[in-house]
Scaffold this active site. Structure first.
Site, PDB file in Angstrom:
ATOM      1  N   THR A 133       1.444  -7.022  -8.813  1.00 35.59           N
ATOM      2  CA  THR A 133       0.883  -8.369  -8.902  1.00 35.59           C
ATOM      3  C   THR A 133       1.518  -9.211 -10.007  1.00 35.59           C
ATOM      4  OG1 THR A 133      -1.125  -9.534  -9.605  1.00 35.59           O
ATOM      5  CG2 THR A 133      -0.986  -7.253 -10.254  1.00 35.59           C
ATOM      6  N   GLU A 135      -0.118 -10.846 -11.944  1.00 37.80           N
ATOM      7  CA  GLU A 135      -0.980 -10.717 -13.129  1.00 37.80           C
ATOM      8  C   GLU A 135      -0.318  -9.854 -14.203  1.00 37.80           C
ATOM      9  OE1 GLU A 135      -4.333 -11.950 -13.978  1.00 37.80           O
ATOM     10  OE2 GLU A 135      -3.453 -13.392 -12.621  1.00 37.80           O
ATOM     11  N   TYR A 157      -7.844  -5.484 -15.029  1.00 37.68           N
ATOM     12  CA  TYR A 157      -7.175  -5.404 -13.714  1.00 37.68           C
ATOM     13  C   TYR A 157      -5.669  -5.301 -13.888  1.00 37.68           C
ATOM     14  CZ  TYR A 157      -5.096  -7.191  -9.368  1.00 37.68           C
ATOM     15  OH  TYR A 157      -4.308  -7.359  -8.250  1.00 37.68           O
ATOM     16  N   LYS A 161      -3.089  -2.255 -13.076  1.00 43.14           N
ATOM     17  CA  LYS A 161      -1.970  -2.466 -12.144  1.00 43.14           C
ATOM     18  C   LYS A 161      -0.631  -2.184 -12.826  1.00 43.14           C
ATOM     19  CE  LYS A 161      -3.616  -3.945  -8.076  1.00 43.14           C
ATOM     20  NZ  LYS A 161      -3.166  -3.489  -6.753  1.00 43.14           N
TER      21      LYS A 161
HETATM   22  P1  NAP Z   1      -8.996  -7.752  -1.143  1.00 39.46           P
HETATM   23  O1  NAP Z   1      -9.182  -8.748  -0.053  1.00 39.46           O
HETATM   24  O2  NAP Z   1      -9.903  -7.742  -2.303  1.00 39.46           O
HETATM   25  O3  NAP Z   1      -9.018  -6.306  -0.449  1.00 39.46           O
HETATM   26  C1  NAP Z   1      -9.064  -5.135  -1.214  1.00 39.46           C
HETATM   27  C2  NAP Z   1      -9.251  -3.958  -0.277  1.00 39.46           C
HETATM   28  O4  NAP Z   1      -9.330  -2.768  -1.084  1.00 39.46           O
HETATM   29  C3  NAP Z   1     -10.529  -4.001   0.554  1.00 39.46           C
HETATM   30  O5  NAP Z   1     -10.273  -3.427   1.812  1.00 39.46           O
HETATM   31  C4  NAP Z   1     -11.465  -3.096  -0.241  1.00 39.46           C
HETATM   32  O6  NAP Z   1     -12.475  -2.519   0.542  1.00 39.46           O
HETATM   33  C5  NAP Z   1     -10.488  -2.035  -0.677  1.00 39.46           C
HETATM   34  N1  NAP Z   1     -10.949  -1.231  -1.803  1.00 39.46           N
HETATM   35  C6  NAP Z   1     -11.422  -1.654  -3.009  1.00 39.46           C
HETATM   36  N2  NAP Z   1     -11.706  -0.610  -3.801  1.00 39.46           N
HETATM   37  C7  NAP Z   1     -11.436   0.505  -3.083  1.00 39.46           C
HETATM   38  C8  NAP Z   1     -11.527   1.895  -3.330  1.00 39.46           C
HETATM   39  N3  NAP Z   1     -11.979   2.368  -4.491  1.00 39.46           N
HETATM   40  N4  NAP Z   1     -11.153   2.758  -2.359  1.00 39.46           N
HETATM   41  C9  NAP Z   1     -10.707   2.305  -1.175  1.00 39.46           C
HETATM   42  N5  NAP Z   1     -10.602   1.004  -0.862  1.00 39.46           N
HETATM   43  C10 NAP Z   1     -10.956   0.115  -1.809  1.00 39.46           C
HETATM   44  O7  NAP Z   1      -7.501  -7.842  -1.729  1.00 39.46           O
HETATM   45  P2  NAP Z   1      -6.196  -8.544  -1.100  1.00 39.46           P
HETATM   46  O8  NAP Z   1      -6.165  -9.966  -1.541  1.00 39.46           O
HETATM   47  O9  NAP Z   1      -6.092  -8.195   0.341  1.00 39.46           O
HETATM   48  O10 NAP Z   1      -5.062  -7.803  -1.937  1.00 39.46           O
HETATM   49  C11 NAP Z   1      -4.474  -6.594  -1.475  1.00 39.46           C
HETATM   50  C12 NAP Z   1      -3.851  -5.859  -2.645  1.00 39.46           C
HETATM   51  O11 NAP Z   1      -2.847  -6.677  -3.240  1.00 39.46           O
HETATM   52  C13 NAP Z   1      -4.792  -5.514  -3.785  1.00 39.46           C
HETATM   53  O12 NAP Z   1      -4.351  -4.291  -4.329  1.00 39.46           O
HETATM   54  C14 NAP Z   1      -4.601  -6.621  -4.785  1.00 39.46           C
HETATM   55  O13 NAP Z   1      -4.933  -6.164  -6.078  1.00 39.46           O
HETATM   56  C15 NAP Z   1      -3.140  -6.895  -4.612  1.00 39.46           C
HETATM   57  N6  NAP Z   1      -2.679  -8.253  -4.872  1.00 39.46           N
HETATM   58  C16 NAP Z   1      -3.295  -9.313  -4.294  1.00 39.46           C
HETATM   59  C17 NAP Z   1      -2.790 -10.600  -4.489  1.00 39.46           C
HETATM   60  C18 NAP Z   1      -3.417 -11.797  -3.834  1.00 39.46           C
HETATM   61  O14 NAP Z   1      -3.124 -12.922  -4.288  1.00 39.46           O
HETATM   62  N7  NAP Z   1      -4.189 -11.633  -2.780  1.00 39.46           N
HETATM   63  C19 NAP Z   1      -1.645 -10.771  -5.261  1.00 39.46           C
HETATM   64  C20 NAP Z   1      -1.029  -9.653  -5.825  1.00 39.46           C
HETATM   65  C21 NAP Z   1      -1.537  -8.390  -5.608  1.00 39.46           C
HETATM   66  P3  NAP Z   1     -13.888  -3.279   0.815  1.00 39.46           P
HETATM   67  O15 NAP Z   1     -13.626  -4.198   1.968  1.00 39.46           O
HETATM   68  O16 NAP Z   1     -14.778  -2.150   1.115  1.00 39.46           O
HETATM   69  O17 NAP Z   1     -14.241  -4.029  -0.449  1.00 39.46           O
HETATM   70  O1  F7E Z   2      -8.210 -17.287 -10.079  1.00 41.17           O
HETATM   71  C1  F7E Z   2      -9.156 -20.056 -12.266  1.00 41.17           C
HETATM   72  C2  F7E Z   2      -9.101 -18.656 -12.847  1.00 41.17           C
HETATM   73  O2  F7E Z   2      -9.700 -15.559  -9.081  1.00 41.17           O
HETATM   74  C3  F7E Z   2      -7.117 -18.162 -10.149  1.00 41.17           C
HETATM   75  C4  F7E Z   2      -6.177 -11.864  -7.256  1.00 41.17           C
HETATM   76  O3  F7E Z   2      -5.836 -11.812  -5.902  1.00 41.17           O
HETATM   77  O4  F7E Z   2      -4.284 -13.236  -7.741  1.00 41.17           O
HETATM   78  C5  F7E Z   2      -5.688 -13.171  -7.850  1.00 41.17           C
HETATM   79  O5  F7E Z   2      -6.096 -13.244  -9.196  1.00 41.17           O
HETATM   80  C6  F7E Z   2      -7.266 -19.063 -11.350  1.00 41.17           C
HETATM   81  C7  F7E Z   2      -7.624 -18.338 -12.653  1.00 41.17           C
HETATM   82  O6  F7E Z   2      -7.191 -15.413  -8.784  1.00 41.17           O
HETATM   83  C8  F7E Z   2     -12.532 -20.532 -11.074  1.00 41.17           C
HETATM   84  O7  F7E Z   2      -9.520 -18.665 -14.210  1.00 41.17           O
HETATM   85  C9  F7E Z   2     -11.090 -21.645 -12.230  1.00 41.17           C
HETATM   86  O8  F7E Z   2      -6.861 -18.864 -13.701  1.00 41.17           O
HETATM   87  O9  F7E Z   2      -8.428 -17.110  -7.557  1.00 41.17           O
HETATM   88  P1  F7E Z   2      -8.477 -16.338  -8.808  1.00 41.17           P
HETATM   89  P2  F7E Z   2      -6.398 -14.629  -9.930  1.00 41.17           P
HETATM   90  O10 F7E Z   2      -7.223 -14.326 -11.090  1.00 41.17           O
HETATM   91  O11 F7E Z   2      -5.117 -15.366 -10.158  1.00 41.17           O
HETATM   92  C10 F7E Z   2      -3.579 -12.192  -8.426  1.00 41.17           C
HETATM   93  C11 F7E Z   2      -2.104 -12.379  -8.165  1.00 41.17           C
HETATM   94  C12 F7E Z   2      -4.086 -10.839  -8.114  1.00 41.17           C
HETATM   95  O12 F7E Z   2      -3.336  -9.870  -8.151  1.00 41.17           O
HETATM   96  C13 F7E Z   2      -5.553 -10.687  -7.983  1.00 41.17           C
HETATM   97  O13 F7E Z   2      -5.863  -9.505  -7.240  1.00 41.17           O
HETATM   98  O14 F7E Z   2      -8.341 -19.965 -11.093  1.00 41.17           O
HETATM   99  N1  F7E Z   2     -10.504 -20.483 -11.874  1.00 41.17           N
HETATM  100  N2  F7E Z   2     -12.337 -21.698 -11.750  1.00 41.17           N
HETATM  101  C14 F7E Z   2     -11.374 -19.772 -11.137  1.00 41.17           C
HETATM  102  N3  F7E Z   2     -11.261 -18.575 -10.545  1.00 41.17           N
HETATM  103  C15 F7E Z   2     -12.323 -18.113  -9.831  1.00 41.17           C
HETATM  104  N4  F7E Z   2     -12.241 -16.925  -9.183  1.00 41.17           N
HETATM  105  N5  F7E Z   2     -13.494 -18.831  -9.760  1.00 41.17           N
HETATM  106  C16 F7E Z   2     -13.659 -20.051 -10.357  1.00 41.17           C
HETATM  107  O15 F7E Z   2     -14.695 -20.672 -10.262  1.00 41.17           O
END
Ligand code: NAP
Ligand code: F7E
Length: 383
Positions: A133, A135, A157, A161
């Site tokens: 990620t 992050e 987190y 990661k």
């Molecule tokens: P998401 O919608 O939150 O999905 C996470 C998945 O992981 C869900 O199926 C969840 O199951 C499952 N899970 C959580 N804890 C688990 C555990 N202990 N054992 C087995 N399964 C578990 O995340 P996403 O946005 O699809 O992201 C996919 C992956 O990419 C994650 O690893 C995330 O950290 C990473 N990532 C995401 C982003 C982004 O912007 N979306 C960017 C960079 C990296 P439930 O449905 O039961 O909760």
């Molecule tokens: O926040 C700001 C918050 O929670 C984005 C995950 O998929 O992407 C995700 O992490 C920004 C942050 O995503 C609210 O403070 C303001 O600066 O949508 P987010 P994230 O933290 O960037 C990365 C790449 C991952 O890997 C993660 O799994 O938005 N923000 N106001 C807020 N964020 C939330 N959630 N809620 C608010 O009300």
């Protein structure tokens, strides 16, 4: 012979899109799913096949990243050609509340998969994708961020990661495994979890324009993110595992936008102009005007009179409860390596992403069930 993939996190945003994508490519897809007290398969219900069907190509297994014996058994039974490790406790803010669990699932969980593949003698057969990620860059040391930019994680987190990233690199180097990290910047979609900021905004804006919600409370409006569409990003995951050599890739758009501007874009998609005034926790987003033709086209005529009454009113507010103990203020990725080596090209730009999310959420929120019951579990994302 069909290729076999195992997707952990198949019920999540990326898992659902990836499963659909791989099934269309002719894969047999196994998915790891946690036991939940209610169904949580909404995102993959359109792909689900009853266990009594012969020759299924989507098979779900109960499991958890915190249970190594269970992971080892599933990998042994399924003998996957490719493992996509997408499962994680993926919410940055929540990781401050559950740091130990996050380390276990997101950090050690990755080790459990790598070690299972090694112990089962599958190092030459099974390729592994690790969901790393942006992050990891946290307090950014370089702008834009690329594969060589040093990491500076800013949340439990991101620290978990970071372990997962390096243990993947270590197993690749130590045991010659085809194990790769995709360093994905934020990617969103109509399937995005409801508490991530983009989806929180598109859901709330949809309800505000339909007249069923008055206010949206957000945290840091000035945070900047490089937002892409999940449908594009899962293709990069697949491409990474099709390379002859394993490696680590930044997947990003190269454009960054503030949360504030994302709010404006979401309202604009409904024909509504929102302007921001004030500073810090007193900053407000105010409905300034409505493009009636666009509003009628995108939302519907019967909702126009109600929203006109809101002109001049503040609908977006700052609530410090959403601030993070340590924040990531700016992310912007440099996708040169993935474009040149993988040939990866995203189809969606930010405008297209907002359009897709708003169209879906307006439709979802309009459902008679929603308006009558105030519920939102009717999700026909794939209609
Ligand atoms: P998401 O919608 O939150 O999905 C996470 C998945 O992981 C869900 O199926 C969840 O199951 C499952 N899970 C959580 N804890 C688990 C555990 N202990 N054992 C087995 N399964 C578990 O995340 P996403 O946005 O699809 O992201 C996919 C992956 O990419 C994650 O690893 C995330 O950290 C990473 N990532 C995401 C982003 C982004 O912007 N979306 C960017 C960079 C990296 P439930 O449905 O039961 O909760
Ligand atoms: O926040 C700001 C918050 O929670 C984005 C995950 O998929 O992407 C995700 O992490 C920004 C942050 O995503 C609210 O403070 C303001 O600066 O949508 P987010 P994230 O933290 O960037 C990365 C790449 C991952 O890997 C993660 O799994 O938005 N923000 N106001 C807020 N964020 C939330 N959630 N809620 C608010 O009300």
């Amino acid at each position: 012979m069909s290729k076999v993939a195992l997707i952990t996190g198949i019920t999540g945003q990326d898992g659902a899109y990836l499963a659909e994508f791989l099934l269309k490519k002719g894969y047999i897809v196994h998915g790891l799913k946690r036991r939940t007290s209610m169904f949580n398969t909404d995102r993959i219900d359109h792909l689900y096949q009853d266990p009594h069907i012969e020759n299924r190509n989507l098979i779900l297994h109960y499991g958890d990243l915190t249970d190594s014996m269970n992971l080892t058994r599933i990998i042994q039974e399924t003998q996957p050609d490719e493992i996509y490790n997408l499962a994680a406790m993926s919410h940055v803010k929540v990781s401050f509340d559950t740091p130990e669990y996050t380390a276990n699932a997101d950090g050690i969980g990755t080790l459990r998969i790598l070690e299972a593949v090694r112990l089962l003698g599958l190092t030459e057969k099974t390729r592994i994708y690790q969901a790393s990620t942006s992050e990891l860059y946290g307090l950014v040391q370089e702008v834009p961020q690329r594969e060589t930019t040093p990491f500076y994680p800013r949340s439990p987190y991101a620290v978990a990661k970071m372990y997962a990233y390096w243990i993947t690199v270590n197993y690749r180097e130590a045991y010659k495994m085809h194990a790769s990290n995709g360093i994905l910047f934020n990617h969103e979609s109509p399937l995005r979890g409801e508490t991530f900021v983009t989806r929180k905004i598109t859901r709330a804006v949809s309800k505000i324009v339909l007249g069923v919600q008055d206010n949206l409370f957000l945290g840091n409006l000035s945070a900047q993110r490089d937002w892409g569409h999940a449908k594009d990003y899962i293709k990069a995951m697949y491409l990474i595992l099709q390379q002859d050599e394993p490696s680590d890739y930044v997947i990003a758009t190269g454009i960054t936008t503030t949360v504030r501007d994302f709010v404006k874009l979401a309202f604009a998609e409904a024909g509504v102009t929102v302007t921001f005034a004030g500073e810090g926790v007193d900053e407000k987003g105010i409905i300034a005007s409505i493009d009636e033709t666009k509003f009628i086209e995108k939302v519907g005529e019967k909702y126009l009179a109600g929203l006109k009454e809101q002109i001049g009113k503040a609908v977006v507010h700052v609530d410090p409860a959403y601030f993070r103990p340590t924040e990531v203020e700016l992310l912007i990725g440099d996708p040169t390596k993935s474009k040149t080596r993988l040939g990866w090209e995203p189809e969606y730009d930010l405008q297209g992403l907002v359009e897709d999310m708003m169209k879906s959420d307006i439709k979802l929120m309009k459902k008679d069930d929603y308006l009558k019951e105030g519920g939102y579990r009717v999700m026909n994302y794939f209609e």
